[in-house]
Design a protein around this motif. Sequence first.
Motif, PDB file in Angstrom:
ATOM      1  N   VAL A  23       0.787  -1.429   0.021  1.00 32.45           N
ATOM      2  CA  VAL A  23       0.036   0.141   0.104  1.00 32.45           C
ATOM      3  C   VAL A  23       0.831   1.260  -0.048  1.00 32.45           C
ATOM      4  N   HIS A  24       0.469   2.241  -0.745  1.00 32.94           N
ATOM      5  CA  HIS A  24       1.300   3.524  -0.666  1.00 32.94           C
ATOM      6  C   HIS A  24       0.526   4.349   0.101  1.00 32.94           C
ATOM      7  N   ASN A  25       1.646   5.418   0.718  1.00 31.63           N
ATOM      8  CA  ASN A  25       1.359   6.219   1.720  1.00 31.63           C
ATOM      9  C   ASN A  25      -0.027   7.343   1.401  1.00 31.63           C
ATOM     10  N   GLY A  39       4.365   2.157   2.303  1.00 32.17           N
ATOM     11  CA  GLY A  39       5.382   2.874   1.883  1.00 32.17           C
ATOM     12  C   GLY A  39       5.502   3.714   0.894  1.00 32.17           C
ATOM     13  N   ASP A  40       6.833   4.224   0.429  1.00 32.70           N
ATOM     14  CA  ASP A  40       7.058   5.017  -0.763  1.00 32.70           C
ATOM     15  C   ASP A  40       7.172   4.315  -1.963  1.00 32.70           C
ATOM     16  N   SER A  41       7.538   4.753  -3.068  1.00 29.41           N
ATOM     17  CA  SER A  41       7.742   3.959  -4.203  1.00 29.41           C
ATOM     18  C   SER A  41       9.051   3.331  -4.026  1.00 29.41           C
ATOM     19  N   PHE A  63       1.547   2.911 -12.185  1.00 29.84           N
ATOM     20  CA  PHE A  63       3.072   2.542 -12.802  1.00 29.84           C
ATOM     21  C   PHE A  63       3.647   1.812 -11.438  1.00 29.84           C
ATOM     22  N   MET A  64       3.230   1.917 -10.250  1.00 27.18           N
ATOM     23  CA  MET A  64       3.831   1.165  -8.968  1.00 27.18           C
ATOM     24  C   MET A  64       3.442  -0.305  -9.091  1.00 27.18           C
ATOM     25  N   ALA A  65       2.247  -0.588  -9.487  1.00 22.58           N
ATOM     26  CA  ALA A  65       1.893  -2.088  -9.879  1.00 22.58           C
ATOM     27  C   ALA A  65       2.807  -2.740 -10.950  1.00 22.58           C
ATOM     28  N   THR A 111      15.198   8.056 -15.350  1.00 18.72           N
ATOM     29  CA  THR A 111      13.923   8.205 -15.424  1.00 18.72           C
ATOM     30  C   THR A 111      13.172   7.907 -14.078  1.00 18.72           C
ATOM     31  N   TYR A 112      12.386   8.961 -13.614  1.00 20.31           N
ATOM     32  CA  TYR A 112      11.458   9.076 -12.163  1.00 20.31           C
ATOM     33  C   TYR A 112      10.776   7.702 -12.440  1.00 20.31           C
ATOM     34  N   VAL A 113      10.610   6.840 -11.581  1.00 18.68           N
ATOM     35  CA  VAL A 113       9.451   5.580 -11.566  1.00 18.68           C
ATOM     36  C   VAL A 113       8.257   6.119 -11.920  1.00 18.68           C
ATOM     37  N   ASN A 114       7.898   7.181 -11.597  1.00 13.46           N
ATOM     38  CA  ASN A 114       6.620   7.538 -12.325  1.00 13.46           C
ATOM     39  C   ASN A 114       6.383   7.711 -13.644  1.00 13.46           C
ATOM     40  N   SER A 115       6.736   6.691 -14.235  1.00 14.87           N
ATOM     41  CA  SER A 115       6.624   6.617 -15.702  1.00 14.87           C
ATOM     42  C   SER A 115       5.920   5.088 -16.255  1.00 14.87           C
ATOM     43  N   THR A 128      13.744   7.425  -7.573  1.00 16.11           N
ATOM     44  CA  THR A 128      12.242   7.594  -6.988  1.00 16.11           C
ATOM     45  C   THR A 128      12.644   9.083  -6.283  1.00 16.11           C
ATOM     46  N   SER A 129      11.580   9.630  -5.692  1.00 16.73           N
ATOM     47  CA  SER A 129      12.043  10.829  -4.871  1.00 16.73           C
ATOM     48  C   SER A 129      12.991  10.811  -3.854  1.00 16.73           C
ATOM     49  N   ALA A 130      13.053   9.244  -3.244  1.00 18.49           N
ATOM     50  CA  ALA A 130      13.770   9.105  -2.140  1.00 18.49           C
ATOM     51  C   ALA A 130      15.515   9.070  -2.551  1.00 18.49           C
ATOM     52  N   VAL A 173      -1.433  17.415  -8.595  1.00 21.24           N
ATOM     53  CA  VAL A 173      -1.702  17.434  -7.199  1.00 21.24           C
ATOM     54  C   VAL A 173      -0.628  18.122  -6.481  1.00 21.24           C
ATOM     55  N   HIS A 174       0.795  18.003  -6.579  1.00 20.21           N
ATOM     56  CA  HIS A 174       1.712  18.837  -5.958  1.00 20.21           C
ATOM     57  C   HIS A 174       1.836  20.566  -6.517  1.00 20.21           C
ATOM     58  N   MET A 175       1.343  20.468  -7.777  1.00 22.47           N
ATOM     59  CA  MET A 175       1.230  22.033  -8.192  1.00 22.47           C
ATOM     60  C   MET A 175       0.126  22.733  -7.570  1.00 22.47           C
ATOM     61  N   PRO A 198       9.330  16.594  -3.163  1.00 24.96           N
ATOM     62  CA  PRO A 198      10.249  17.350  -4.327  1.00 24.96           C
ATOM     63  C   PRO A 198       9.464  17.621  -5.666  1.00 24.96           C
ATOM     64  N   GLU A 199       8.156  16.995  -5.527  1.00 28.12           N
ATOM     65  CA  GLU A 199       7.263  17.132  -6.812  1.00 28.12           C
ATOM     66  C   GLU A 199       6.679  18.639  -6.789  1.00 28.12           C
ATOM     67  N   CYS A 200       7.012  19.342  -5.587  1.00 27.93           N
ATOM     68  CA  CYS A 200       6.425  20.647  -5.377  1.00 27.93           C
ATOM     69  C   CYS A 200       7.083  21.725  -6.217  1.00 27.93           C
ATOM     70  N   SER A 213      11.083  12.467   0.471  1.00 26.62           N
ATOM     71  CA  SER A 213       9.888  11.339  -0.134  1.00 26.62           C
ATOM     72  C   SER A 213       8.629  11.216   1.153  1.00 26.62           C
ATOM     73  N   THR A 214       7.773  10.398   0.596  1.00 22.64           N
ATOM     74  CA  THR A 214       6.782   9.948   1.560  1.00 22.64           C
ATOM     75  C   THR A 214       7.105   9.409   2.658  1.00 22.64           C
ATOM     76  N   THR A 215       7.837   8.380   2.540  1.00 22.27           N
ATOM     77  CA  THR A 215       8.397   7.614   3.636  1.00 22.27           C
ATOM     78  C   THR A 215       9.525   8.411   4.207  1.00 22.27           C
TER      79      THR A 215
END
Length: 305
Positions: A23-25, A39-41, A63-65, A111-115, A128-130, A173-175, A198-200, A213-215
């Motif tokens: 489960v993601h945070n 956790g985080d990605s 993308f996480m799955a 490449t960021y995992v959000n891809s 990842t952001s971490a 969302v972060h925008m 850091p997506e802000c 990162s979230t975690t």
Amino acid sequence: MVHTDIVKKIQELKARKNVIILVHNYQLPEVQDIADFLGDSLDLSRKAAEAEEDVIVFCGVHFMAETAAILSPSKTVLIPDPSAGCPMADMLDVPRLRELKKKHPEAVVVTYVNSTADVKAESDICCTSANAEKIVRNLDVKEIIFGPDKYLGGYVARQTGKNLILWQGYCIVHMRILPEDIKKMKNKHPNAEVLVHPECTAEVVNLADNVLSTTGMCRHVKESASEEFIIGTEVDIIYRLQKENPCKKFYPATELSVCHNMKKISLDKVLRSLETMSHVVKVEERIRERAKKAIDKMLEYSRAD
Ligand code: 13P
Ligand code: SF4
């Protein structure tokens, strides 16, 4: 069916079918509560790679799955709602990435995992952001293409002093978190520490005490002497923060930073997913093998984190 009955059924099916629930945070509180691992990605991809269960139910965005399916091809990976996507991940596509690579043939592609999986397959290394800052800092190369998130990329460029070729993607969302929101909350809660993702935007990041990162936020809050925190990321992380730190106070920078894609996963859908063994996430083998190389490289780089 009432909440507790659904949870009971989920637990029964989980045991019978040898399932791990990742489960993601940012998931809904009630979904966070049924997690075997939250956790985080980065943590979630490590957990997916190590999992011993036959089935992974992934409560997060697609993308996480997909990352779990890339790392654990022998397992059945299920997502309770396949329409839970990440708009930022869809901002970078293979044809345009190939064009950019042609213009910069010497560049390493981070490449960021959000891809998507096919974009990962075109990349040299994921992040990842971490771990993005650490990975970019350690790359001894002349040119780096970074995508899809221009804000994470911009943050990493400022932190490392490296000049990155940035794809112009962003998180909707972060925008929504504005510098004025942070300033307003700081006025209201002058003793609170400001933690942002850091997506802000750079303006928001510049007003923060810590960029995590979230975690990373969850770990930091436990260790920090501060008793109050302004949180600049998706609002439902506050459920986890509050649960783990009942004596501390948390204020969302804005109530508007809600990732509606994350909220598509509900307890009902998790139960249906376990009953019907759907929706299976699978990546074509030709793509999977190449994408795995880029993710494995990332996991190697951040083994000690
Ligand atoms: P984390 O890896 O920090 O959990 O972030 C994932 C994400 O999608 C942030 O919007
Ligand atoms: Fe994608 Fe943003 Fe949602 Fe994270 S918060 S999953 S980057 S849309």
